[in-house]
Design a protein around this motif. Sequence first.
Motif, PDB file in Angstrom:
ATOM      1  N   ILE A 114      37.623  44.236  41.032  1.00 14.47           N
ATOM      2  CA  ILE A 114      37.250  43.640  39.750  1.00 14.47           C
ATOM      3  C   ILE A 114      38.445  42.863  39.252  1.00 14.47           C
ATOM      4  CG2 ILE A 114      35.464  45.293  39.057  1.00 14.47           C
ATOM      5  CD1 ILE A 114      37.777  46.300  37.023  1.00 14.47           C
ATOM      6  N   ASN A 115      38.165  41.756  38.592  1.00 12.05           N
ATOM      7  CA  ASN A 115      39.247  40.992  37.989  1.00 12.05           C
ATOM      8  C   ASN A 115      39.808  41.818  36.836  1.00 12.05           C
ATOM      9  OD1 ASN A 115      40.958  39.098  36.929  1.00 12.05           O
ATOM     10  ND2 ASN A 115      39.528  37.407  37.205  1.00 12.05           N
ATOM     11  N   GLY A 116      41.098  42.055  36.869  1.00 11.92           N
ATOM     12  CA  GLY A 116      41.720  42.892  35.847  1.00 11.92           C
ATOM     13  C   GLY A 116      42.257  42.112  34.662  1.00 11.92           C
TER      14      GLY A 116
ATOM     15  N   PHE B 226      39.365  37.713  45.672  1.00 10.07           N
ATOM     16  CA  PHE B 226      40.728  37.242  45.415  1.00 10.07           C
ATOM     17  C   PHE B 226      41.302  36.522  46.627  1.00 10.07           C
ATOM     18  CE2 PHE B 226      42.043  39.537  41.515  1.00 10.07           C
ATOM     19  CZ  PHE B 226      40.933  40.328  41.344  1.00 10.07           C
TER      20      PHE B 226
ATOM     21  N   ARG C 293      45.019  35.367  47.453  1.00  9.52           N
ATOM     22  CA  ARG C 293      46.404  35.358  46.963  1.00  9.52           C
ATOM     23  C   ARG C 293      47.253  34.509  47.909  1.00  9.52           C
ATOM     24  NH1 ARG C 293      48.387  38.382  43.274  1.00  9.52           N
ATOM     25  NH2 ARG C 293      47.146  40.261  43.607  1.00  9.52           N
TER      26      ARG C 293
ATOM     27  N   THR D 283      44.951  32.934  43.237  1.00  6.02           N
ATOM     28  CA  THR D 283      46.183  33.367  42.583  1.00  6.02           C
ATOM     29  C   THR D 283      47.315  33.396  43.612  1.00  6.02           C
ATOM     30  OG1 THR D 283      47.139  35.072  41.131  1.00  6.02           O
ATOM     31  CG2 THR D 283      45.572  35.851  42.808  1.00  6.02           C
TER      32      THR D 283
ATOM     33  N   HIS E 274      43.407  46.725  36.351  1.00  5.71           N
ATOM     34  CA  HIS E 274      43.625  47.344  37.678  1.00  5.71           C
ATOM     35  C   HIS E 274      44.801  48.314  37.667  1.00  5.71           C
ATOM     36  CE1 HIS E 274      45.560  43.465  37.269  1.00  5.71           C
ATOM     37  NE2 HIS E 274      46.445  43.779  38.184  1.00  5.71           N
TER      38      HIS E 274
ATOM     39  N   VAL F 234      44.014  45.549  44.972  1.00  3.49           N
ATOM     40  CA  VAL F 234      43.028  45.994  43.968  1.00  3.49           C
ATOM     41  C   VAL F 234      43.137  45.130  42.712  1.00  3.49           C
ATOM     42  CG1 VAL F 234      42.925  48.377  44.745  1.00  3.49           C
ATOM     43  CG2 VAL F 234      44.582  47.736  42.965  1.00  3.49           C
TER      44      VAL F 234
END
Length: 218
Positions: free
Chosen positions: A11-13, A24, A26, A72, A207, A218
């Motif tokens: 989940i996007n934190g 995600f 990265r 990100t 997260h 995560v």
Amino acid sequence: MFKVNETFVSINGEGPHAGQLAFFVRFQGCNLNCSYCDTDYARSLNSEYIEKSTHDLVSEIEQSGVNSILLTGGEPLLQDKDSLSFLITTLLDKGYNVDIETNGAVDIKWIDNDVNIIMDYKLPSSNMESDMLIANIKSLQKNDAIKFVCGNDKDLNKVLEIIDKYNLNKKTQVFLSPVFGMLEPSQIVEFIKENNTNDVKVQLQLHKIIWDPDMRGV
Ligand SMILES: C[S@@+](CC[C@H](N)C(=O)[O-])C[C@H]1O[C@@H](n2cnc3c(N)ncnc32)[C@H](O)[C@@H]1O
Ligand SMILES: Nc1nc2[nH]cc(C(=O)O)c2c(=O)[nH]1
Ligand code: SF4
Ligand SMILES: [Mg+2]
């Protein structure tokens, strides 16, 4: 080709889509070195990466079944601009929601308006404030956000100054988040109460509450 440190689903934190399922990506490498950076493993130019193409990433994303993508890093906007532009267009054309987390030190003007940009303004405690590209602020729209990650009282006072100077809370979404473990979230709440700071949202990194704060992927 992109330099990708890791891909994962969680989940996007953080930011406007906090709490929502996200895929995600990265990217590796960053042009800044924030005092508090929690992704040192992707930040340094000699950190781990795998080369992936747009086709590789889009295939992974399609197989995941997740419809919201978070780009990100590291700093995602340091990847080859044409390749990134093609990745973004491909994802938008396929109907994906695309969010980008960026550090405020790289030009954002060229990015498609349908992308949700979450741009940090690096405050004094990051030691990176002098790298901020003030011109970026003009590009932020209602679907974008500016994030202030605050480490102390000096940072909080700077937030007020910047919001007032650029009328930020009328232009875009404004998030205030503590540097994890440096500032109590209640200190931010007290500060915005004391200063009647309307139209800003306090945000915690979900997260780091749900999982061990040092857990990766995560
Ligand atoms: C790791 S950065 C990657 C994207 C980009 N380089 C940037 O700084 O926005 C993602 C987000 O995590 C935030 N962040 C990094 N370390 C943090 C920490 N120790 N506490 C709170 N937020 C942190 C950054 O400020 C940024 O908003
Ligand atoms: N769960 C989770 N949500 C996030 N939102 C933004 C993140 C980032 O590192 O940019 C992040 C992250 O690292 N993990
Ligand atoms: S800009 Fe982002 S990735 Fe780079 S050092 Fe700062 S927090 Fe870390
Ligand atoms: Mg993170």
